[in-house]
Design an enzyme around this catalytic site. Structure first.
Site, PDB file in Angstrom:
ATOM      1  N   ILE A 134       0.871  -1.172   0.000  1.00  0.00           N
ATOM      2  CA  ILE A 134       0.000   0.000   0.000  1.00  0.00           C
ATOM      3  C   ILE A 134       0.911   1.227   0.000  1.00  0.00           C
ATOM      4  O   ILE A 134       2.084   1.154   0.360  1.00  0.00           O
ATOM      5  CB  ILE A 134      -0.980   0.033   1.202  1.00  0.00           C
ATOM      6  CG1 ILE A 134      -0.239  -0.067   2.537  1.00  0.00           C
ATOM      7  CG2 ILE A 134      -2.020  -1.063   1.080  1.00  0.00           C
ATOM      8  CD1 ILE A 134      -1.165   0.003   3.754  1.00  0.00           C
ATOM      9  N   ASP A 135       0.384   2.345  -0.448  1.00  0.00           N
ATOM     10  CA  ASP A 135       1.188   3.555  -0.594  1.00  0.00           C
ATOM     11  C   ASP A 135       1.670   4.074   0.764  1.00  0.00           C
ATOM     12  O   ASP A 135       1.068   3.793   1.807  1.00  0.00           O
ATOM     13  CB  ASP A 135       0.388   4.643  -1.300  1.00  0.00           C
ATOM     14  CG  ASP A 135      -0.096   4.214  -2.680  1.00  0.00           C
ATOM     15  OD1 ASP A 135       0.646   3.466  -3.344  1.00  0.00           O
ATOM     16  OD2 ASP A 135      -1.200   4.626  -3.077  1.00  0.00           O
ATOM     17  N   LYS A 136       2.712   4.875   0.717  1.00  0.00           N
ATOM     18  CA  LYS A 136       3.281   5.471   1.929  1.00  0.00           C
ATOM     19  C   LYS A 136       2.212   6.145   2.780  1.00  0.00           C
ATOM     20  O   LYS A 136       2.160   5.951   4.002  1.00  0.00           O
ATOM     21  CB  LYS A 136       4.364   6.482   1.536  1.00  0.00           C
ATOM     22  CG  LYS A 136       4.892   7.316   2.689  1.00  0.00           C
ATOM     23  CD  LYS A 136       5.771   8.450   2.189  1.00  0.00           C
ATOM     24  CE  LYS A 136       6.138   9.398   3.324  1.00  0.00           C
ATOM     25  NZ  LYS A 136       6.887  10.578   2.865  1.00  0.00           N
ATOM     26  N   ARG A 234      -7.273   5.205  -5.846  1.00  0.00           N
ATOM     27  CA  ARG A 234      -7.086   6.648  -6.018  1.00  0.00           C
ATOM     28  C   ARG A 234      -7.379   7.072  -7.451  1.00  0.00           C
ATOM     29  O   ARG A 234      -8.059   8.090  -7.689  1.00  0.00           O
ATOM     30  CB  ARG A 234      -5.666   7.025  -5.611  1.00  0.00           C
ATOM     31  CG  ARG A 234      -5.355   6.730  -4.154  1.00  0.00           C
ATOM     32  CD  ARG A 234      -3.852   6.755  -3.860  1.00  0.00           C
ATOM     33  NE  ARG A 234      -3.286   8.086  -4.013  1.00  0.00           N
ATOM     34  CZ  ARG A 234      -1.982   8.331  -3.964  1.00  0.00           C
ATOM     35  NH1 ARG A 234      -1.114   7.333  -3.787  1.00  0.00           N
ATOM     36  NH2 ARG A 234      -1.543   9.574  -4.101  1.00  0.00           N
TER      37      ARG A 234
END
Length: 306
Positions: A134-136, A234
């Site tokens: 998963i993204d930062k 997103r």
């Protein structure tokens, strides 16, 4: 960066295979990575890995400089939701990078995991144990493989779409519908290499959503992944005109304050690799997310309808 260049002669075939054959010092997986990152050109044009390279075509490759990282275990606190001999499930905080890369050499989830437990080696030196990412600035649940056998089983189930991955996400705008599905192929944006976009001929991407609560100007959704492409939720939500609140990459400049997108991996379901037991976990919303919902509460509307 090094420029490699060759002309296809007798041997023709798939672009990724041809690169590995004509430049044996590089692997086919490296060739695929370069193709995916649009570093390979055929007669000056970008092609996919499955493109059939023909005789006399000129292949040029911008080979990135080798990455030198000293990957070290670090005693960083982990929010461990579940652990057995095969699998670790952690609740990653917003702001933590999953694995080391240039610019993020340490302080990552992988550094913390290496201190805590042995990890699988399937994903290479810099991504040990990492089955999915998963993204930062996305918080929430990740499954980690502690050995190669577990990694293979978890990856196979992920590819077969057998895992439950449900996110809670706060988005701009108000929904008329209560449930829906976004099915739009994703690939690298031609306008900005840092972004993904809905593109013709991109990889299949499917996101299901359900309205949890409506506010004036915003909506809280449950988003469930059928596929797991880079930045999928997103990009998909921005594509239908409802970008994720706080998203610095795909959202509007005027958005809710914070340190990134209001997106949280809330529920994770997996099959235990050894026993076959079906497991399901939940991680509560982080404090910054609940505080924002509390601020929006006076402007709440009706929730979803079954």
């Amino acid at each position: 960066m090094t420029l490699e260049k060759f002309v296809v002669t007798e041997t023709t075939g798939r672009l990724d295979k041809i690169i590995a054959e004509y430049l044996p010092q590089y692997s086919r997986s490296q060739a695929n990575e370069w193709i995916k990152n649009e570093l390979v050109r055929v007669n000056g044009e970008i092609k996919k890995a499955k493109y059939h390279a023909k005789q006399d075509e000129v292949i040029t490759i911008e080979v990135p400089a080798p990455v030198t990282l000293d990957l070290k275990p670090q005693d960083i606190p982990l929010d461990i939701v579940y652990e057995d001999d095969d699998v670790l499930v952690v609740n990653k905080p917003q702001g933590m990078v999953v694995h080391p890369s240039l610019g993020h050499e340490d302080g990552t989830l992988v550094n913390a995991l290496m201190f805590h437990t042995p990890l699988s080696n399937i994903n290479g030196v810099f991504r040990p144990g990492i089955v999915h990412r998963i993204d930062k600035d996305t918080s929430g649940l990740l499954m980690i493989a502690k050995n190669d056998k577990a990694h293979e089983a978890l990856s196979a189930n992920l590819k077969a779409k057998k895992n439950l991955r449900e996110y809670l996400v706060l988005v701009h705008g108000e929904f008329k519908e209560n449930i829906g599905t976004i099915k739009a192929p994703l690939g690298r944006s031609s306008k900005d290499r840092k972004k993904q976009a809905v593109v013709s001929g991109g990889r299949e991407a499917v996101t299901h959503f359900k309205v949890i609560k409506r506010f004036v100007g915003y909506t809280l959704l449950s988003a469930t992944l059928e596929t797991g492409r880079t930045h999928q939720i997103r990009v998909h939500l921005a594509y239908i005109g409802h970008p994720v609140a706080g998203d610095p990459l795909y959202g509007p400049k005027k958005t809710l304050p914070g340190n990134g997108q209001y997106l949280h991996a809330h529920t994770l379901g997996l099959t235990q690799p050894t026993t076959g037991q079906e497991l399901e976990f939940e991680a509560p919303l982080p404090e910054h997310f609940t505080k924002m919902l509390d601020q929006l509460e006076p402007y709440s509307n009706q929730g979803s309808e079954e």
